[in-house]
Every structure is written in structure tokens, then in C-alpha cells.
Write a protein that holds these residues in place. Structure first.
Motif, short mmCIF file in Angstrom:
data_model
loop_
_atom_site.label_atom_id
_atom_site.label_comp_id
_atom_site.label_asym_id
_atom_site.label_seq_id
_atom_site.Cartn_x
_atom_site.Cartn_y
_atom_site.Cartn_z
N GLU A 66 0.89 -1.16 -0.05
CA GLU A 66 0.05 0.09 -0.01
C GLU A 66 0.75 1.15 0.05
O GLU A 66 0.46 2.17 -0.80
CB GLU A 66 -0.82 0.02 1.08
CG GLU A 66 -2.18 -0.89 1.09
CD GLU A 66 -3.02 -1.13 2.33
OE1 GLU A 66 -4.16 -1.42 2.10
OE2 GLU A 66 -2.05 -1.20 3.52
N ILE A 67 2.09 1.22 0.82
CA ILE A 67 2.95 2.31 0.73
C ILE A 67 3.58 2.57 -0.66
O ILE A 67 3.49 3.60 -1.16
CB ILE A 67 3.83 2.24 1.89
CG1 ILE A 67 3.30 2.04 3.08
CG2 ILE A 67 5.07 3.47 1.72
CD1 ILE A 67 4.21 1.86 4.43
N GLU A 68 4.09 1.49 -1.05
CA GLU A 68 4.52 1.64 -2.71
C GLU A 68 3.52 1.86 -3.60
O GLU A 68 3.85 2.79 -4.30
CB GLU A 68 5.11 0.33 -2.83
CG GLU A 68 6.42 -0.21 -2.03
CD GLU A 68 6.93 -1.44 -2.54
OE1 GLU A 68 5.96 -2.48 -2.86
OE2 GLU A 68 8.19 -1.88 -2.32
N PHE A 69 2.53 1.74 -3.50
CA PHE A 69 1.26 2.30 -4.34
C PHE A 69 1.21 3.46 -4.21
O PHE A 69 0.99 4.49 -5.20
CB PHE A 69 0.01 1.31 -4.01
CG PHE A 69 -1.33 2.06 -4.88
CD1 PHE A 69 -1.38 1.56 -6.18
CD2 PHE A 69 -2.11 2.66 -4.37
CE1 PHE A 69 -2.28 2.08 -6.95
CE2 PHE A 69 -3.20 3.29 -4.94
CZ PHE A 69 -3.28 2.97 -6.27
N ARG A 70 0.89 4.14 -3.11
CA ARG A 70 0.87 5.49 -2.73
C ARG A 70 1.87 6.26 -3.27
O ARG A 70 1.96 7.47 -3.68
CB ARG A 70 0.80 5.79 -1.36
CG ARG A 70 -0.87 5.41 -0.71
CD ARG A 70 -1.72 6.33 -1.04
NE ARG A 70 -3.07 6.02 -0.51
CZ ARG A 70 -4.05 7.02 -0.64
NH1 ARG A 70 -3.84 8.15 -1.36
NH2 ARG A 70 -5.14 6.56 0.10
N LEU A 71 3.20 5.94 -3.12
CA LEU A 71 4.53 6.54 -3.32
C LEU A 71 4.62 6.55 -5.03
O LEU A 71 5.28 7.52 -5.79
CB LEU A 71 5.77 5.76 -2.69
CG LEU A 71 5.77 6.13 -1.40
CD1 LEU A 71 7.07 5.05 -0.85
CD2 LEU A 71 6.20 7.37 -0.99
#
Length: 357
Positions: A31-36
Motif C-alpha cells: 500500500e505504501i509503494e502504491f501511494r508513493l
């Protein structure tokens, strides 16, 4: 439904009179990688919770509206996240700056009900001039920026601390001048600290010593002499008013302490103050009464500065001609100071005030 600050696994973060808190982040690595995506940081709001995620090789710290370290993501040593419950988030102005900074200025986020960015105009060539002085009082080379609108003098003058920031403040004052909302007004801004030659080391506490009463009396008083006996005569030769009611001292953070205390020690010289995020003790030489007009502002997300500013406003009631306190939904941030600065100047010079959210 808002996430609660009452659970056992949250860290409380006091925000003025309203409790906020840092919440455990439930974001996964994916999820963090998707947001970034391909970036180094991202941020967004969900109801009253503000989220920040980042990709860094070392643990970043968030500044300056929210001031706290970020938390590592499970199984990803280069990914970090933070979730903070914040009251009045819809009306908030937040800067988002991860330290150590990758590059550039902080990003800005405004809630849907926050004040819009202040109108600004680009400064033309010749309106902002740098001066270098060899100060006898400080025994150092010092820099000044002087913003002088194209108008005949003498004109009201603002003596501003942390002079490196003057382009930002002048660019939001200029539209008010050109619209006729405020008269043409000079800004004389004193750079913080000396101009160093190559190889010279700076004193990391020099700004505190010059701006905060009680840190170092010798340095503090020398800086006051620099203002009164060197900076002001130069400014007046260039068109600054000599009338006390048209002299304003202004600053933010430590600079707010300098502005307020200098005016309280010299009320016959300065009849106006703009103190933004005041967080210091009064100068023991303060007269105690007979002050001019004093404008104070602070953000609810900077609890210590907010409380000190509110306390100062209450203490000054009855000892000044007028006291105005505007509290913003913001932190220790240039966003708040730039938004309030033209309001404060208009209030001082015309007696009129804008509606402040």
C-alpha cells in the motif's frame, strides 16, 4: 467514523486545548509503494487523520506543522509511514517537510475549508535590494534586504527579523499595496547572523543570542544597537518614515520574540508589532505599559508557541493601544505566517481588518 485517540496503542500529541494523537499505521508495504508510485513521499487526509508515507534510506522526521519522527514499515527498511489524528483538519494549512530534506521547499496541503493561498505578485527589478553593512555594534559584516515599492517617501516601514525570508513576505504585501488596501510600505529585513567569509564557521546559537532576551546580554544588546543606530538611519535615508506610529517590528518564532520585546523596551520608537508564533519570555527591561498596537498569531498545532502567544495577548491587554490575536489551524509554519502577514499590515496601517477564518 473517526479513528479514536483513546486506545492503549496510540501516542498522544497535545494540540492546543484539543487532544490529537499519532495512530498506529495499518498500511502494508504494498500500500505504501502504491501511494508513493515513483516518488519519494506522498500525503493525504482521510476524515480527521493525516497520512504521510516516504521512501528514505534513514529514518525521516516530519516538520514543521507536524513535528515527529516517522515509523518504519514492516519488512521494508526504506519505507516509512505516519498517521496523525488532527482536530479541524478540513480547515488546516499544513506544510510537509521530511528531514533530512531531499531537496527544495516544503510541500503544502490545504484542507477544503482552509484559507486560500494569499495573492502574490512577482517583485520587479529594483524593488528588492541587498545591502551589506560593516556593523560597528556587532563588529561583523551584516546583510539587509530592503523592499521599497515604487513610490515617493517617506513611507511606513516594517523592520523584519530573519531577513532572508523577505521575498516571500514582500510578494504577498505587494498586491495589497497595488490595490490600495495598504499604503506603500517598505520592508527592511535584517539577515540572521553574520555574512561569513569562505572557511569561517558560524555560531549555531547566534540567532538565539541576538533574538532572545536572556541568552547572551552582550550579543542581544549589541544587536539592538545595530538596529537603532545603524539599520534605521540607513532605512530613513532611503525613504523610511521617522514617525513612530509608522514603524512596525515583525518576526516569526525567535524573530517574534525579538520584535515584541524590542517594541516593549522602546515604545517611543516603535508603535507597531507583528509577532507570529511568539514563544519566549519578556525582556526584563520592558516598560510595562504605554505600548502601541500589537498583532499576534500562532497555530493550534504548535502547542507551546500557541499557548505562549495566547498568554502574551492576555498579558498585554490594557497596557497597549490595541491587541489583536488571530489563531490559525496550522503549525509552526511559513504557510500561516505568509497568510497572516498582509492582514496584520493592513490592520496596523489602516485600522481595518480582514475576516480571518
Amino acid at each position: 467514523m473517526s479513528r479514536s485517540c483513546n486506545a492503549d496503542n496510540v501516542r498522544f500529541w497535545r494540540i492546543a486545548e484539543v487532544p490529537g494523537c499519532e495512530l498506529p499505521s495499518d498500511l502494508t508495504k504494498s500500500e505504501i509503494e502504491f501511494r508513493l508510485a515513483d516518488g519519494h513521499q506522498a500525503f493525504w487526509a482521510e476524515r480527521d487523520v493525516f497520512h504521510v508515507v516516504a521512501r528514505r534510506s534513514e529514518r525521516p522526521r516530519l516538520c514543521c506543522s507536524i513535528q515527529t519522527p516517522m515509523n518504519p514499515a514492516e519488512g521494508a527498511p526504506d519505507l516509512w509511514s505516519l498517521a496523525v489524528r488532527m482536530p479541524d483538519l478540513d480547515r488546516a494549512m499544513l506544510d510537509v517537510w521530511l528531514l533530512p530534506a531531499a531537496a527544495g521547499a516544503p510541500d503544502e496541503w490545504r484542507g477544503p475549508e482552509a484559507p486560500p493561498p494569499p495573492a502574490e505578485l512577482e517583485l520587479e527589478e529594483g524593488e528588492l535590494v541587498q545591502h551589506v553593512m560593516q556593523s560597528s555594534a556587532l563588529r561583523q559584516r551584516r546583510g539587509l534586504f530592503i523592499y521599497r515599492p515604487r513610490s515617493d517617501g517617506p513611507m511606513p516601514v516594517i523592520y523584519l527579523a530573519d531577513g532572508e525570508s523577505v521575498p516571500s513576505f514582500a510578494s504577498v504585501l505587494k498586491p495589497r499595496i497595488e490595490s490600495g488596501e495598504v499604503p506603500p510600505t517598505m520592508i527592511v529585513s535584517l539577515w540572521s547572523g553574520p555574512l561569513l567569509e569562505e572557511g569561517e564557521a558560524s555560531d549555531p546559537n547566534r540567532r538565539h543570542k541576538e533574538y532572545l532576551a536572556g541568552w547572551d546580554d552582550e550579543v542581544y544588546l549589541a544587536h539592538e544597537r545595530f538596529l537603532l543606530s545603524e539599520v534605521m538611519p540607513l532605512a530613513e535615508r532611503l525613504g523610511a518614515s521617522r514617525v513612530p506610529s509608522e514603524r512596525i517590528l515583525a518576526g516569526f518564532s525567535d524573530g517574534a520574540a525579538w520584535a515584541l520585546n524590542t517594541a516593549m523596551v522602546n515604545p517611543d520608537v516603535f508603535r507597531g508589532v507583528i509577532a507570529m508564533s511568539f514563544g519566549s519570555r519578556p525582556d526584563r527591561r520592558a516598560r510595562g505599559s504605554g505600548y502601541g498596537s500589537i498583532y499576534l498569531t500562532a497555530g493550534v498545532y504548535e502547542p507551546d508557541f500557541h499557548q505562549s502567544t495566547v498568554d502574551a495577548a492576555e498579558a498585554l491587554e490594557g497596557s497597549a493601544d490595541a491587541v489583536r490575536l488571530d489563531v490559525g489551524i496550522a503549525g509552526h509554519s511559513q504557510m500561516l505566517w505568509r497568510e497572516r502577514f498582509p492582514h496584520a499590515v493592513r490592520w496596523h496601517l489602516t485600522g481595518r481588518s480582514d475576516p480571518v477564518p
